[in-house]
Scaffold this active site. Sequence first.
Site, PDB file in Angstrom:
ATOM      1  CB  CYS A 256       4.466  -4.503  -0.142  1.00  0.00           C
ATOM      2  SG  CYS A 256       4.151  -3.815   1.499  1.00  0.00           S
ATOM      3  CG  HIS A 304       1.565  -1.388  -1.047  1.00  0.00           C
ATOM      4  ND1 HIS A 304       1.381  -2.752  -0.965  1.00  0.00           N
ATOM      5  CD2 HIS A 304       2.063  -1.158  -2.298  1.00  0.00           C
ATOM      6  CE1 HIS A 304       1.724  -3.315  -2.105  1.00  0.00           C
ATOM      7  NE2 HIS A 304       2.155  -2.375  -2.934  1.00  0.00           N
ATOM      8  CG  HIS A 316       3.526  -3.347  -6.299  1.00  0.00           C
ATOM      9  ND1 HIS A 316       2.337  -3.152  -5.631  1.00  0.00           N
ATOM     10  CD2 HIS A 316       3.178  -3.569  -7.602  1.00  0.00           C
ATOM     11  CE1 HIS A 316       1.325  -3.252  -6.480  1.00  0.00           C
ATOM     12  NE2 HIS A 316       1.809  -3.492  -7.669  1.00  0.00           N
TER      13      HIS A 316
END
Length: 340
Positions: A256, A304, A316
């Site tokens: 990520c 994240h 993402h």
Amino acid sequence: MGSHRRTAPSSGSDRSATVALGLLSAAATALAAVPAAATPHDVTRAEVDRLYREAEKATEAYNEADERADGLRRQIATAQDGIARQQARVNTMRESLGSLAGAQYRSGGLDPALALLLSDDPEDYLEKASVLDRITVHQAAELRRLRGALRSLAQDRAEAAGKLGALEKSRKAVAAHKRTVERKLTEARRLLASLPAGERAAWDRATRSARADLLGPSGPSGAPASARAAAAVAAARSALGRPYVWGAEGPSAFDCSGLTQWSYAQAGVALPRTSQAQRYAGRRIPLSEARPGDLVVYRSDASHVGMYMGNGQVIHAPHPGAPVRYDPVGMMPVSSVTRV
């Protein structure tokens, strides 16, 4: 003649049966109000979610330790270059002082007053003595410089040794985080494989569909806040479909924070490696003001990160087995939004 039937009085057993029937009815009503227990498949999906969250947190810890190790390697290389130059300077000073000491030894057997008395040319001797005196002063200064250089060299070596020790600790941390990530991902894959295909598809849909209306029916779109944000948006779009690989920084695979770092690098902007550090890489703004290119950081531990693309969507790198993709910005709890 009509017959007359007499009603029999209620027995104790009849009353008991009536009470029991009432209790059963009440129990049935209560049971109807209680939700069904979670199915084994629900438990498995929740466990997979938990393992992926923990693996992602460990991945960011791995990225942080790896980044620190890289920084220490660069510092050590610079320190070693400096130590080599300092050592060469010390060697040159020692050679110079050694030559002066040898010359003094060869000519310093007589007392200066006696040497003047015996000299064939006193004026020449006095001139040489003056030069020798200046050489002695110069030698003393050189000795002071040598001592300073030796102290500096010892300090540099001690600092380099400390950095080498820190590097070894960082290497061990990298290895430990790597083992943690791999263990959790292996378990998550095993649990996913135990689900029927329909349940796996339902789990994937559930990870994508949460709170798509967080910013309203369509969410803010608008233009990126800057030219560099626009370039980062274009780079992130070019990565769509590439696989998630934990610890990867592109361009063929990403995790990520690797995706957001790489995307902004294409715009000439150096972001930190981890999602925890990226949330402080610019100005914090409310989610309601998000524009394309802003970084959306998720969960309370900031484990994240994705890039806002407008219309309530982010790009993402979600988790292993899922490629870089669009998802609703509210797919999980938003921790903060950063404008780079």
